[in-house]
Design a protein around this motif. Structure first.
Motif, PDB file in Angstrom:
ATOM      1  N   ARG A 110       0.753  -1.139   0.074  1.00  0.00           N
ATOM      2  CA  ARG A 110      -0.007   0.041   0.124  1.00  0.00           C
ATOM      3  C   ARG A 110       0.847   1.202   0.113  1.00  0.00           C
ATOM      4  N   LEU A 111       1.991   1.140   0.276  1.00  0.00           N
ATOM      5  CA  LEU A 111       2.975   2.216   0.365  1.00  0.00           C
ATOM      6  C   LEU A 111       2.832   3.079  -0.944  1.00  0.00           C
ATOM      7  N   ASN A 112       3.085   2.179  -1.928  1.00  0.00           N
ATOM      8  CA  ASN A 112       3.038   3.131  -3.388  1.00  0.00           C
ATOM      9  C   ASN A 112       1.817   3.332  -3.970  1.00  0.00           C
ATOM     10  N   GLU A 113       0.689   3.048  -3.225  1.00  0.00           N
ATOM     11  CA  GLU A 113      -0.619   3.057  -3.960  1.00  0.00           C
ATOM     12  C   GLU A 113      -0.948   4.631  -4.352  1.00  0.00           C
ATOM     13  N   ASN A 114      -0.358   5.454  -4.164  1.00  0.00           N
ATOM     14  CA  ASN A 114      -0.739   6.998  -4.609  1.00  0.00           C
ATOM     15  C   ASN A 114       0.702   7.470  -4.962  1.00  0.00           C
ATOM     16  N   ILE A 115       1.583   6.844  -5.374  1.00  0.00           N
ATOM     17  CA  ILE A 115       2.960   7.370  -5.996  1.00  0.00           C
ATOM     18  C   ILE A 115       2.890   7.244  -7.482  1.00  0.00           C
ATOM     19  N   LEU A 116       3.384   8.271  -7.916  1.00  0.00           N
ATOM     20  CA  LEU A 116       3.672   8.465  -9.417  1.00  0.00           C
ATOM     21  C   LEU A 116       5.107   8.914  -9.685  1.00  0.00           C
ATOM     22  N   LEU A 117       6.013   8.084 -10.388  1.00  0.00           N
ATOM     23  CA  LEU A 117       7.364   8.504 -10.662  1.00  0.00           C
ATOM     24  C   LEU A 117       7.577   8.832 -12.090  1.00  0.00           C
ATOM     25  N   LEU A 118       7.861   9.897 -12.227  1.00  0.00           N
ATOM     26  CA  LEU A 118       7.800  10.563 -13.570  1.00  0.00           C
ATOM     27  C   LEU A 118       9.491  10.617 -14.009  1.00  0.00           C
ATOM     28  N   GLY A 119       9.769   9.874 -15.269  1.00  0.00           N
ATOM     29  CA  GLY A 119      11.081   9.673 -15.764  1.00  0.00           C
ATOM     30  C   GLY A 119      11.033  10.125 -16.949  1.00  0.00           C
ATOM     31  N   LYS A 120      12.120   9.978 -17.840  1.00  0.00           N
ATOM     32  CA  LYS A 120      12.352  10.400 -19.074  1.00  0.00           C
ATOM     33  C   LYS A 120      11.592   9.788 -20.141  1.00  0.00           C
ATOM     34  N   LYS A 121      11.693   8.473 -20.146  1.00  0.00           N
ATOM     35  CA  LYS A 121      11.157   7.438 -21.151  1.00  0.00           C
ATOM     36  C   LYS A 121       9.912   6.903 -20.444  1.00  0.00           C
ATOM     37  N   VAL A 122       9.774   6.578 -19.084  1.00  0.00           N
ATOM     38  CA  VAL A 122       8.771   6.097 -18.666  1.00  0.00           C
ATOM     39  C   VAL A 122       8.150   6.652 -17.416  1.00  0.00           C
TER      40      VAL A 122
ATOM     41  N   LEU B  52       4.443   3.073 -17.817  1.00  0.00           N
ATOM     42  CA  LEU B  52       3.706   3.715 -18.936  1.00  0.00           C
ATOM     43  C   LEU B  52       4.678   4.460 -19.866  1.00  0.00           C
ATOM     44  N   ASP B  53       4.319   4.599 -21.357  1.00  0.00           N
ATOM     45  CA  ASP B  53       5.120   5.384 -22.048  1.00  0.00           C
ATOM     46  C   ASP B  53       4.931   6.705 -21.813  1.00  0.00           C
ATOM     47  N   ALA B  54       6.099   7.337 -21.499  1.00  0.00           N
ATOM     48  CA  ALA B  54       6.152   8.645 -21.009  1.00  0.00           C
ATOM     49  C   ALA B  54       5.607   9.470 -22.039  1.00  0.00           C
ATOM     50  N   GLU B  55       5.844   9.301 -23.219  1.00  0.00           N
ATOM     51  CA  GLU B  55       5.708  10.262 -24.397  1.00  0.00           C
ATOM     52  C   GLU B  55       4.244  10.427 -24.258  1.00  0.00           C
TER      53      GLU B  55
ATOM     54  N   GLU C 121      12.053  -7.642 -10.978  1.00  0.00           N
ATOM     55  CA  GLU C 121      11.718  -8.079 -12.394  1.00  0.00           C
ATOM     56  C   GLU C 121      11.058  -7.049 -13.046  1.00  0.00           C
ATOM     57  N   VAL C 122      11.355  -7.067 -14.347  1.00  0.00           N
ATOM     58  CA  VAL C 122      10.607  -5.987 -15.150  1.00  0.00           C
ATOM     59  C   VAL C 122      10.026  -6.701 -16.553  1.00  0.00           C
ATOM     60  N   MET C 123       8.924  -6.417 -17.128  1.00  0.00           N
ATOM     61  CA  MET C 123       8.610  -6.959 -18.437  1.00  0.00           C
ATOM     62  C   MET C 123       8.134  -5.687 -19.067  1.00  0.00           C
ATOM     63  N   ILE C 124       8.730  -5.563 -20.264  1.00  0.00           N
ATOM     64  CA  ILE C 124       8.138  -4.596 -21.498  1.00  0.00           C
ATOM     65  C   ILE C 124       7.449  -5.525 -22.519  1.00  0.00           C
ATOM     66  N   ALA C 125       5.859  -5.340 -22.113  1.00  0.00           N
ATOM     67  CA  ALA C 125       4.766  -6.355 -22.650  1.00  0.00           C
ATOM     68  C   ALA C 125       4.837  -5.916 -24.167  1.00  0.00           C
ATOM     69  N   GLU C 126       4.571  -4.408 -24.229  1.00  0.00           N
ATOM     70  CA  GLU C 126       4.005  -4.123 -25.412  1.00  0.00           C
ATOM     71  C   GLU C 126       5.140  -3.976 -26.591  1.00  0.00           C
ATOM     72  N   PRO C 127       5.174  -4.764 -27.761  1.00  0.00           N
ATOM     73  CA  PRO C 127       6.225  -5.025 -28.507  1.00  0.00           C
ATOM     74  C   PRO C 127       6.984  -3.611 -29.135  1.00  0.00           C
ATOM     75  N   SER C 128       5.886  -2.582 -29.518  1.00  0.00           N
ATOM     76  CA  SER C 128       6.480  -1.467 -29.992  1.00  0.00           C
ATOM     77  C   SER C 128       7.189  -0.463 -28.761  1.00  0.00           C
ATOM     78  N   CYS C 129       7.251  -0.840 -27.672  1.00  0.00           N
ATOM     79  CA  CYS C 129       8.072  -0.246 -26.589  1.00  0.00           C
ATOM     80  C   CYS C 129       9.230  -0.931 -26.258  1.00  0.00           C
ATOM     81  N   ARG C 130       9.585  -2.049 -26.974  1.00  0.00           N
ATOM     82  CA  ARG C 130      10.718  -2.599 -26.437  1.00  0.00           C
ATOM     83  C   ARG C 130      12.070  -2.144 -27.338  1.00  0.00           C
ATOM     84  N   GLY C 131      13.133  -2.314 -26.668  1.00  0.00           N
ATOM     85  CA  GLY C 131      14.445  -1.984 -27.402  1.00  0.00           C
ATOM     86  C   GLY C 131      14.685  -0.469 -27.188  1.00  0.00           C
ATOM     87  N   LYS C 132      13.889   0.278 -26.454  1.00  0.00           N
ATOM     88  CA  LYS C 132      13.967   1.664 -26.246  1.00  0.00           C
ATOM     89  C   LYS C 132      14.468   2.343 -24.773  1.00  0.00           C
TER      90      LYS C 132
END
Length: 204
Positions: free
Chosen positions: A2-14, A69-72, A105-116
Motif C-alpha cells: 500500500r506504500l506506493n498506492e498513490n505514488i507516481l514516478l515521472l522519468g524521461k522515457k517511462v 507507461l510510455d512517458a511520451e 523483475e521487469v516486463m516490457i510487454a508492448e512490442p512497440s515499446c521494446r528496445g527503447k
C-alpha cells in the motif's frame, strides 16, 4: 504494497504508476501471449484471477509493483492511461530473515515499446525508490535464453551469482554500496515523485 498506492514516478522515457483495477484488462490481454508466459514463467489466468492478483499486489506488504507507461504518450494526454501501458516492474521481499533483500523483475510487454530503454529506466527508478525504504541488495532471476534481459541487468551493475539448470534460469545480484547508491542517485536525478490521484495521471 500500500506504500506506493498513490505514488507516481515521472522519468524521461517511462512513468511508473500503481497497478490499479483499471489496468487489469490490458494486462490480462498481454498475458495471453505464450512468449510472455514463457519469459515471465507465468501461467495464464482468467480475468477474474487477474483482478484478485491485482488486489494482492496492492495489499501484500512483501510486494511492490508499478505499471510502466510510455512517458511520451502519457504526457501527450491524448488517450486514456490504459493505452499508454508498456509493461510492469515488480519487487518482492523474498527473504523474511533479510528485509534488505528484494527480487526485482521487469516486463516490457508492448512490442512497440521494446528496445527503447524503457526496462532499464523502470528498473533504475524502482531501485532508487525502494533503496529509500531500506533495501540494499537486489536479485534478478532471468530465463537462460533471455539474453537481452540478462545484458540489461549486467549494464546496471548486477553480477551473475548462480545458474539453475533445473529452472533454466540465471540469478544476478547487486549489493548497493555507498558508491552504487551515488551512481543510482545520478542515474535517477531527473525522476520526479508526484501524487498519483491529483489530476496528473492521464485520464483521471
Amino acid at each position: 504494497m500500500r506504500l506506493n498506492e498513490n505514488i507516481l514516478l515521472l522519468g524521461k522515457k517511462v512513468v511508473l504508476v500503481p497497478y490499479t483495477s483499471e489496468h487489469v484488462p490490458r494486462y490480462h490481454e498481454w498475458m495471453k501471449s505464450e512468449e510472455l508466459q514463457r519469459l515471465t514463467a507465468s501461467e495464464p489466468l482468467t480475468l477474474e484471477q487477474e483482478y484478485s492478483m491485482q488486489q494482492s499486489w496492492r495489499d501484500d506488504a512483501d510486494k511492490c509493483t508499478f505499471i510502466v507507461l510510455d512517458a511520451e504518450k502519457w504526457q501527450a494526454r491524448l488517450s486514456p492511461e490504459e493505452s499508454c501501458m508498456a509493461g510492469d516492474v515488480n519487487l518482492f521481499l523474498t527473504d523474511p530473515g533479510d528485509p534488505s533483500l528484494g527480487e526485482i523483475e521487469v516486463m516490457i510487454a508492448e512490442p512497440s515499446c521494446r528496445g527503447k530503454g524503457f526496462g532499464t529506466e523502470a528498473v533504475l527508478m524502482m531501485m532508487s525508490y525502494v533503496t529509500k525504504l531500506g533495501l540494499a541488495k537486489f536479485e534478478a532471476k532471468i530465463g537462460q535464453g533471455n539474453e537481452p534481459s540478462i545484458r540489461m541487468f549486467q549494464k546496471l551493475h548486477f553480477e551473475q551469482v548462480a545458474v539453475s539448470s533445473v529452472f533454466q534460469e540465471v540469478t544476478l545480484r547487486l549489493t548497493v554500496t555507498e558508491q552504487e547508491r551515488q551512481w543510482l542517485l545520478e542515474q535517477t536525478s531527473h525522476v520526479e515523485e508526484k501524487c498519483y490521484r491529483d489530476g496528473l495521471s492521464g485520464s483521471h
